[in-house]
Design an enzyme around this catalytic site. Structure first.
Site, PDB file in Angstrom:
ATOM      1  N   HIS A  81       0.546  -1.016   0.132  1.00  0.00           N
ATOM      2  CA  HIS A  81      -0.072  -0.076  -0.052  1.00  0.00           C
ATOM      3  C   HIS A  81       1.160   1.256  -0.038  1.00  0.00           C
ATOM      4  O   HIS A  81       0.171   2.293  -0.249  1.00  0.00           O
ATOM      5  CB  HIS A  81      -1.148  -0.018   0.963  1.00  0.00           C
ATOM      6  CG  HIS A  81      -0.384   0.219   2.755  1.00  0.00           C
ATOM      7  ND1 HIS A  81      -0.143  -0.865   3.376  1.00  0.00           N
ATOM      8  CD2 HIS A  81      -0.128   1.455   3.057  1.00  0.00           C
ATOM      9  CE1 HIS A  81       0.357  -0.335   4.367  1.00  0.00           C
ATOM     10  NE2 HIS A  81       0.163   0.962   4.481  1.00  0.00           N
ATOM     11  N   ASP A 110       0.089  -7.611   1.214  1.00  0.00           N
ATOM     12  CA  ASP A 110       0.580  -6.279   1.701  1.00  0.00           C
ATOM     13  C   ASP A 110       2.211  -6.187   1.690  1.00  0.00           C
ATOM     14  O   ASP A 110       2.675  -5.395   2.449  1.00  0.00           O
ATOM     15  CB  ASP A 110      -0.142  -5.551   2.811  1.00  0.00           C
ATOM     16  CG  ASP A 110      -0.143  -4.103   2.622  1.00  0.00           C
ATOM     17  OD1 ASP A 110       0.503  -3.381   1.713  1.00  0.00           O
ATOM     18  OD2 ASP A 110      -0.666  -3.500   3.624  1.00  0.00           O
ATOM     19  N   GLY A 181       3.343   6.934   7.895  1.00  0.00           N
ATOM     20  CA  GLY A 181       4.635   6.935   7.274  1.00  0.00           C
ATOM     21  C   GLY A 181       5.610   5.766   7.807  1.00  0.00           C
ATOM     22  O   GLY A 181       6.498   5.439   7.432  1.00  0.00           O
ATOM     23  N   ASN A 182       5.092   4.806   9.053  1.00  0.00           N
ATOM     24  CA  ASN A 182       5.953   3.851   9.559  1.00  0.00           C
ATOM     25  C   ASN A 182       5.624   2.685   8.722  1.00  0.00           C
ATOM     26  O   ASN A 182       6.394   1.648   8.603  1.00  0.00           O
ATOM     27  CB  ASN A 182       5.402   3.485  10.960  1.00  0.00           C
ATOM     28  CG  ASN A 182       6.312   4.272  12.053  1.00  0.00           C
ATOM     29  OD1 ASN A 182       5.654   4.955  12.654  1.00  0.00           O
ATOM     30  ND2 ASN A 182       7.619   4.110  11.858  1.00  0.00           N
ATOM     31  N   SER A 183       4.507   2.618   7.968  1.00  0.00           N
ATOM     32  CA  SER A 183       4.234   1.258   7.078  1.00  0.00           C
ATOM     33  C   SER A 183       5.464   1.060   6.236  1.00  0.00           C
ATOM     34  O   SER A 183       6.091   1.617   5.518  1.00  0.00           O
ATOM     35  CB  SER A 183       3.077   1.792   6.096  1.00  0.00           C
ATOM     36  OG  SER A 183       1.916   1.870   6.814  1.00  0.00           O
TER      37      SER A 183
END
Length: 261
Positions: A81, A110, A181-183
């Protein structure tokens, strides 16, 4: 709080919401599951300061995320994502800003694999099969870089569940703080070896966050033979060290992912 960002009321509301995590989330079918996107960058022309890396002509920064290098020749992992919907991708790393190509994506787990043309410092994978309930872990990533800056941020916690959202066996539940933003960032054990990939958070869940387990990441990478054979596991006897020393070892292996439309 408002005046330090902008004199525009509309923008002020947007920035304050960003700072306190009050995002309009992208929900799943249950309406409670949040995939973190975006870096909270300030827009120019409204009294704020543009702190977003410059885009090429005709490009618009769509979202940002985190990632980490798994081979010395530039393969890195993030979430699907983070790159979904993008046209061009850049990676801000310890060796500078680099163009990146998407090699492989899997919306089901993902996960996404990217490649840059550079020699980089890669991480080691944990050799343990899985992490135990209560095991200490830490994360490193680039949350909301427009507000928090472009240096990596570290949070610490424990494995609070060996299953993920609604009992998903592909994920850990962790209580280490994560933000937009940590994804795609790495989940480390306390020796600095990767045990998972940060993926999402339960909205209003009191530090209920999720990471894809290392075993599912390795299964995803098995199909990419160019990089699968170059992945390294921890070796030797692990000696407990201060967290700051471990962080110093792994920080150059982490990177900010920028998705441009």
């Amino acid at each position: 709080t408002v005046s330090k960002y902008t004199s525009s009321f509309v923008s002020a509301v947007k920035y304050v919401r960003a700072e306190f995590g009050l995002y309009d989330a992208e929900d799943d079918d249950y309406g409670v599951f949040e995939k973190y996107r975006g870096g909270g960058s300030k827009e120019s022309g409204d009294g704020g300061v543009n702190v977003t890396p410059p885009a090429e002509k005709g490009e618009t920064l769509y979202c940002t995320g985190s990632g980490f290098f798994i081979t010395k020749d530039g393969y890195l992992v993030t979430n699907n994502h983070v790159v979904q919907g993008g046209r061009n991708f850049k990676v801000l790393s310890a060796v500078g800003m680099l163009d990146a190509q998407v090699v492989k994506c899997d919306p089901e787990t993902d996960l996404a694999l990217l490649k840059v043309d550079a020699s980089v410092k890669s991480i080691f994978f944990s050799c343990s099969r899985r992490e135990k309930l209560g095991a200490e872990i830490f994360t490193m990533g680039f949350p909301q870089p427009g507000l928090q800056g472009f240096s990596p941020k570290v949070t610490k916690g424990v494995v609070s569940g060996t299953d993920g959202f609604k009992g998903d066996t592909r994920e850990y539940q962790i209580d280490a703080t994560i933000q937009p933003g940590n994804s795609g960032g790495p989940l480390f054990n306390m020796n600095g070896n990767v045990v998972g990939v940060i993926v999402a958070s339960l909205r209003n869940g009191q530090a209920v966050n999720y990471a894809i387990k290392k075993s599912y990441l390795l299964a995803f990478l098995d199909g990419a033979t160019d990089c699968a054979d170059k992945i390294e596991e921890e070796h030797g006897v692990c000696v407990q060290r201060p967290l700051e020393a471990v962080v110093d070892d792994v920080r150059e292996s982490c990177a900010l992912i920028l998705n441009y439309k």
